[in-house]
Write an enzyme that holds these catalytic residues in place. Structure first.
Site, PDB file in Angstrom:
ATOM      1  N   VAL A 113       0.779  -1.268  -0.116  1.00 41.63           N
ATOM      2  CA  VAL A 113      -0.009   0.098   0.090  1.00 41.63           C
ATOM      3  C   VAL A 113       0.627   1.196   0.102  1.00 41.63           C
ATOM      4  O   VAL A 113       0.254   2.387   0.157  1.00 41.63           O
ATOM      5  CB  VAL A 113      -1.028  -0.035   1.041  1.00 41.63           C
ATOM      6  CG1 VAL A 113      -1.690  -1.235   1.323  1.00 41.63           C
ATOM      7  CG2 VAL A 113      -0.044   0.135   2.641  1.00 41.63           C
ATOM      8  N   HIS A 129      -4.326  -4.093  -2.707  1.00 40.77           N
ATOM      9  CA  HIS A 129      -4.902  -3.670  -1.253  1.00 40.77           C
ATOM     10  C   HIS A 129      -5.208  -2.225  -1.030  1.00 40.77           C
ATOM     11  O   HIS A 129      -5.293  -1.920   0.061  1.00 40.77           O
ATOM     12  CB  HIS A 129      -3.745  -4.406  -0.350  1.00 40.77           C
ATOM     13  CG  HIS A 129      -3.681  -5.955  -0.404  1.00 40.77           C
ATOM     14  ND1 HIS A 129      -2.756  -6.469   0.186  1.00 40.77           N
ATOM     15  CD2 HIS A 129      -4.608  -6.648  -0.852  1.00 40.77           C
ATOM     16  CE1 HIS A 129      -2.849  -8.000  -0.148  1.00 40.77           C
ATOM     17  NE2 HIS A 129      -4.143  -7.988  -0.769  1.00 40.77           N
ATOM     18  N   CYS A 137     -15.125   6.499   4.252  1.00 47.25           N
ATOM     19  CA  CYS A 137     -16.236   6.363   5.067  1.00 47.25           C
ATOM     20  C   CYS A 137     -17.031   5.108   4.701  1.00 47.25           C
ATOM     21  O   CYS A 137     -17.556   4.951   3.745  1.00 47.25           O
ATOM     22  CB  CYS A 137     -17.280   7.764   4.936  1.00 47.25           C
ATOM     23  SG  CYS A 137     -18.527   7.302   6.297  1.00 47.25           S
ATOM     24  N   CYS A 140     -21.247   6.257   4.439  1.00 48.41           N
ATOM     25  CA  CYS A 140     -21.724   7.040   3.015  1.00 48.41           C
ATOM     26  C   CYS A 140     -20.602   6.997   1.712  1.00 48.41           C
ATOM     27  O   CYS A 140     -21.013   7.520   0.736  1.00 48.41           O
ATOM     28  CB  CYS A 140     -21.831   8.405   3.426  1.00 48.41           C
ATOM     29  SG  CYS A 140     -20.420   9.584   3.656  1.00 48.41           S
ATOM     30  N   CYS A 191     -16.558  10.969   9.998  1.00 50.11           N
ATOM     31  CA  CYS A 191     -16.571  11.362   8.513  1.00 50.11           C
ATOM     32  C   CYS A 191     -17.069  12.667   8.636  1.00 50.11           C
ATOM     33  O   CYS A 191     -18.133  12.803   9.413  1.00 50.11           O
ATOM     34  CB  CYS A 191     -17.501  10.244   7.751  1.00 50.11           C
ATOM     35  SG  CYS A 191     -17.952  10.930   6.136  1.00 50.11           S
ATOM     36  N   GLY A 231       9.496 -10.810  -3.820  1.00 51.92           N
ATOM     37  CA  GLY A 231       9.218 -10.187  -2.449  1.00 51.92           C
ATOM     38  C   GLY A 231       7.672 -10.475  -1.822  1.00 51.92           C
ATOM     39  O   GLY A 231       7.469  -9.777  -0.893  1.00 51.92           O
ATOM     40  N   SER A 232       7.249 -11.816  -2.158  1.00 50.19           N
ATOM     41  CA  SER A 232       6.014 -12.064  -1.480  1.00 50.19           C
ATOM     42  C   SER A 232       6.255 -13.648  -0.965  1.00 50.19           C
ATOM     43  O   SER A 232       6.647 -14.447  -1.813  1.00 50.19           O
ATOM     44  CB  SER A 232       4.752 -11.789  -2.371  1.00 50.19           C
ATOM     45  OG  SER A 232       3.622 -12.298  -1.845  1.00 50.19           O
ATOM     46  N   ARG A 258      13.202 -13.947  -0.429  1.00 53.01           N
ATOM     47  CA  ARG A 258      14.089 -14.481   0.551  1.00 53.01           C
ATOM     48  C   ARG A 258      13.369 -15.275   1.620  1.00 53.01           C
ATOM     49  O   ARG A 258      12.394 -15.057   2.265  1.00 53.01           O
ATOM     50  CB  ARG A 258      14.668 -13.648   1.744  1.00 53.01           C
ATOM     51  CG  ARG A 258      15.750 -12.329   1.041  1.00 53.01           C
ATOM     52  CD  ARG A 258      16.333 -11.699   2.066  1.00 53.01           C
ATOM     53  NE  ARG A 258      17.374 -10.588   1.330  1.00 53.01           N
ATOM     54  CZ  ARG A 258      18.533 -10.809   0.971  1.00 53.01           C
ATOM     55  NH1 ARG A 258      18.963 -12.070   0.996  1.00 53.01           N
ATOM     56  NH2 ARG A 258      19.229  -9.870   0.473  1.00 53.01           N
TER      57      ARG A 258
END
EC number: 2.3.1.286
Length: 293
Positions: A113, A129, A137, A140, A191, A231-232, A258
């Site tokens: 993210v 993600h 919110c 709404c 909100c 990297g996952s 790794r």
């Protein structure tokens, strides 16, 4: 067929060598899937790497059902998002952007993210993600920038940031969650449009990725000739499904990470190494990779 694995101890060229990886991707249009290990060299620790501290990310159920959890989250995020915002792309991010410009990488799916791929110049990016820079919110649907919310939280909690930083160094997780001890008196902001519950516009553990986002990610793999995972650990199904999708189509899969991953048995080539040196190596091999790509 089991994956051909190269270890960190292999003979190196400028620190790294991976001829099998280069040969696998040569002349192919490559979709890329990245995880938290991609950003460790930018100062953002991952969740499951060999040197990572234990982590228990908040679940969506905890966030929505318990105000104390929300209070703790927003207090920690109020500190951590700034750390995330100050991070800069590393050599691996820049290398993937260069590979995209050269036509080798045709699209990138990231579980992160942190927006570092976009900051590095990659354009065809699916933020699986979400990202840390937006807040939504849940009542709404009103959205606002994380910077706007920061001003509101600062006004509601004067001096909180200064007190948190006075404690010493701040450890921040890949979701911008910082380790802050005293959160009991932190005031949550609701909100401004309807008074509803605000949430970072990111996918929490236990929450589903929106279907249009998943479909777009699948389409990137459908349009590519190979999949590169960087990297996952692929522990979470939201990323692992794309490896299964590529495997079902008979497309070659390369994994750079790794330690072991959930997808090792589906990989054509597995590289046990860091992302930055391996992606930089691929960028250095651009003439070879781009031939017929």
């Amino acid at each position: 067929m089991p994956a051909l694995t190269l270890s960190q101890a292999a003979p190196t060229l400028g620190g790294v060598e991976a001829p099998e990886l280069v040969e696998l991707l040569r002349g192919r249009r490559v979709a890329v899937l990245t995880g938290a290990g991609m950003s460790t060299d930018s100062g953002i620790p991952d969740y499951r790497g060999p040197d990572s501290p234990p982590a228990n990310p908040m679940t969506i159920r905890q966030f929505t059902s318990d105000r104390v959890f929300r209070q703790r989250y927003w207090a920690r995020n109020h500190v951590g998002w700034r750390h995330m915002d100050q991070r800069r792309p590393n050599a691996g991010h820049r290398a993937l952007a260069a590979l995209e410009r050269a036509g080798v990488v045709t699209g990138l799916i990231t579980q992160n993210v942190d927006l570092l791929h976009t900051k590095a110049g990659s354009r065809a990016v699916v933020n699986l993600h979400g990202t840390y820079v937006q807040v939504v919110c849940l009542d709404c649907g009103h959205t606002m920038s994380r910077a706007e919310l920061a001003d509101l939280l600062e006004a509601a909690n004067p001096g909180f940031l200064e007190r948190a930083h006075d404690v010493g160094s701040i450890a921040v997780a890949p979701d911008a969650d910082a380790v802050v001890g005293d959160t009991a008196n932190f005031r949550i902001v609701d909100c401004p449009a309807c008074g509803g519950m605000l949430k970072p516009d990111i996918v929490y553990f236990g929450e589903n990725v929106p279907k249009p986002v998943v479909d777009l990610a699948y389409s990137l793999i459908d349009d590519a000739d190979a999949l590169l995972v960087a990297g996952s650990s692929l522990t979470v199904y939201s990323g692992y499904r794309f490896v299964r999708h590529a495997a079902a189509q008979g497309k070659p899969i390369a994994i750079v990470n790794r330690g072991r991953t959930r997808g090792d048995d589906l990989a054509t080539v597995k590289i046990d190494n860091g992302c930055s040196p391996m992606m930089a190596l691929l960028a250095d091999e651009l003439p070879a990779l781009a031939s017929s790509a």
